[in-house]
Design a protein around this motif. Sequence first.
Motif, PDB file in Angstrom:
ATOM      1  N   PRO A  63       0.810  -1.228   0.000  1.00 34.00           N
ATOM      2  CA  PRO A  63       0.000   0.000   0.000  1.00 34.00           C
ATOM      3  C   PRO A  63       0.835   1.266   0.000  1.00 34.00           C
ATOM      4  N   GLN A  66       1.665   1.886  -3.597  1.00 31.98           N
ATOM      5  CA  GLN A  66       0.461   2.320  -4.309  1.00 31.98           C
ATOM      6  C   GLN A  66       0.148   3.783  -4.022  1.00 31.98           C
ATOM      7  N   HIS A  67       0.301   4.201  -2.785  1.00 29.06           N
ATOM      8  CA  HIS A  67      -0.002   5.592  -2.437  1.00 29.06           C
ATOM      9  C   HIS A  67       1.113   6.539  -2.872  1.00 29.06           C
ATOM     10  N   LEU A  70       0.035   7.886  -6.109  1.00 33.85           N
ATOM     11  CA  LEU A  70      -0.826   9.063  -5.950  1.00 33.85           C
ATOM     12  C   LEU A  70       0.011  10.313  -5.721  1.00 33.85           C
ATOM     13  N   LEU A 137      -2.985   3.562   6.715  1.00 34.72           N
ATOM     14  CA  LEU A 137      -2.086   3.101   5.667  1.00 34.72           C
ATOM     15  C   LEU A 137      -1.020   2.194   6.231  1.00 34.72           C
ATOM     16  N   ILE A 143      -5.022   7.095   6.145  1.00 38.47           N
ATOM     17  CA  ILE A 143      -5.087   7.164   4.684  1.00 38.47           C
ATOM     18  C   ILE A 143      -5.562   8.537   4.217  1.00 38.47           C
ATOM     19  N   TRP A 144      -6.440   9.180   4.986  1.00 37.79           N
ATOM     20  CA  TRP A 144      -6.987  10.458   4.534  1.00 37.79           C
ATOM     21  C   TRP A 144      -5.908  11.529   4.404  1.00 37.79           C
ATOM     22  N   VAL A 146      -2.924  11.121   3.194  1.00 38.05           N
ATOM     23  CA  VAL A 146      -2.320  10.975   1.864  1.00 38.05           C
ATOM     24  C   VAL A 146      -3.318  11.425   0.800  1.00 38.05           C
ATOM     25  N   GLN A 147      -4.585  11.132   1.008  1.00 38.41           N
ATOM     26  CA  GLN A 147      -5.611  11.554   0.049  1.00 38.41           C
ATOM     27  C   GLN A 147      -5.710  13.073  -0.051  1.00 38.41           C
ATOM     28  N   TYR A 241      -8.600   8.356  -7.062  1.00 40.62           N
ATOM     29  CA  TYR A 241      -7.845   7.671  -6.008  1.00 40.62           C
ATOM     30  C   TYR A 241      -7.817   6.165  -6.246  1.00 40.62           C
ATOM     31  N   THR A 244      -5.274   5.396  -9.135  1.00 39.45           N
ATOM     32  CA  THR A 244      -3.854   5.608  -8.834  1.00 39.45           C
ATOM     33  C   THR A 244      -3.332   4.654  -7.774  1.00 39.45           C
ATOM     34  N   THR A 245      -4.222   4.079  -6.967  1.00 43.48           N
ATOM     35  CA  THR A 245      -3.775   3.106  -5.965  1.00 43.48           C
ATOM     36  C   THR A 245      -4.071   1.672  -6.394  1.00 43.48           C
TER      37      THR A 245
END
Length: 624
Positions: A63, A66-67, A70, A137, A143-144, A146-147, A241, A244-245
């Motif tokens: 993960p 993957q991030h 992003l 993450l 996770i938010w 990174v978002q 999102y 891209t992940t």
Amino acid sequence: MSESTSLSPGPDQAASPPSGWRRRLRHGENALVVIALVLMVLLPCAEIVLRKFFNSGIPAATPLVQHLVLAVGMLGGALAARDKRLLSLSTLTQILRPAARRWAQIFGNAFAAVITIFLAKAAGDFVVASRGLNKMLGYGIPIWTVQTLLVIGFAIIAVRLLWHADSTWMGRAVALALTGIMLLAAWWSPVAPESLRWPLLLVLLAATVCGAPIFCILGGAAVILLWTGGEPLASIPSNHYRLTTNPTLPSIPLFTLAGYFLAEGGAAQRLVSLFNAWFGTLRGGPAIIAVIVCAFFTSFTGASGVTILALGGLLMPILVSSGYSPRHSLGLITGAGSLGLLFPPCLPPILYAIVASGSGAASVSMEEIFKGGLLPGLVLMLLAGAWGVWCGPKRETTRAGFNLAEAGRAFWIAKWELLIPVIALVALFGGWATPVEAAAITALYAFSVETFIYRDLRLGKDVPRVITECGLLIGGVLLILGVALGFTHFLIDAQIPDQGATWVAGAVKSKWLFLLLVNVFLLGVGCLMDIYSAIVVVVPLLVPMAQVFGVDMTHLGVIFLVNLQLGYLTPPVGMNLFLASYRFDKPVGEVTRAALPMLAVLLIGVLLITYLPWLTTWLPGMWK
């Protein structure tokens, strides 16, 4: 590195030298992109080593990678906006008079800024909703957080679109005022949104003509259609999102990075020398050289036009000095610039496998697409090479015969670069590395070869520049893909694919007629849309229709890709036409006329691939 292989932007693209805090900001942004891409390379490679020798791994490595995609996508998009490198479809502004061009640019950038602000607002809504889920993450990172890069990235791009709307403060003020007026009209309009759909789409068309970036066109279509339909705009950043992940998507920036190391190093010169030593004495040898070298490079650079920029200055003198006319030389290089698109580890087949597998089809793996594309790719190379031999000089020019010793020396010099596709293929198909890990190994190997073995790239100066340039390209592409998926979401939600499949099943009775219509349709798409956004937007529409006629999904994928490959040569927006025009300083019309014979030859290949399915299905069936 020689000037002929430099992939830096031209004088009209380069920004004025920054000073003071702007220079520090530029260096800081570049450093963030470099760090993100380096981590994307090192984490999968470390995973392989730890798994092999210590039977362990890095917690949350997958993960994290993957991030990081992003992060690279949004940071790279901000860099592309900073350097005025966001891809655009329209060329009208280039033929307008200066005053008209200025006002067109102000309007186009102002409307693009409005769309980007809407995307930033939608991303904020998405982050707020995601925050309530309390997903982690790893290493205590929610996770938010990174978002939030989606919000920051779109906001920065909007500011830079306004900054580049004009070179004067007065022009920027006009663009800012236009942006404010359009935002106020959208948010506090007394008119019902549903009645504004067609007027807004017409304004979007005008902004497209005025040079608005492609991502703003697709994002604008999604924003307008969803907003006027009363649907939440947060679905656009949500799909962005999700794309891209995607677990396989990191292979795209990693293989692109490997291609950039090759293109910016001395690989082009060594490979041209190698194939010249082996094939240069044959009749049509220079054409064969051009076809093979271009296919090799395109398989790593993803048919992004880098092949023409990197090899054009080397191949053109070879062809002309061998007796080829300048027109035939120009057409051959322009047409060969997209050969190799079907060969691993090229990026469009990877993206097709990702999108098609999520479109209701039986799972389509990356390996199946590459196996299915091998013979069709060779067919296109053979046809292009045959045309090159045919249009070559009828009288043989005086040249030395084949020299085995010289050919052996050229092979030995280029041996490390010749191993790169072997490493990529063994890692990809050998079963001991995932696609992302195979891409990371390939990127690390290409970096090591060009930096430490051949020493064409300096570690402290050239490598960061190459990685930054790669991040800029990836950012521009991922911006397009992310918002295109939002547009696709609207089409699927409106049941357009299902309605299309029902209509096709009733109106078309023959599988072969359906495939002919697919060819015609995709040629039209290739004229108007780049291959990456076409995959994201069009594949979900075609898959249900193809399933009605029992078309093999691998066969459909190869047909799709070779038709879009022709799009690189097809007016009015064939990317290779513009890049060749830029690279060789020729008018686009002249380049187009020179490339038409190659377009016809490759069209024959597309028809063979379409109506001889065994070219695609035989190898996947034999090699399971």
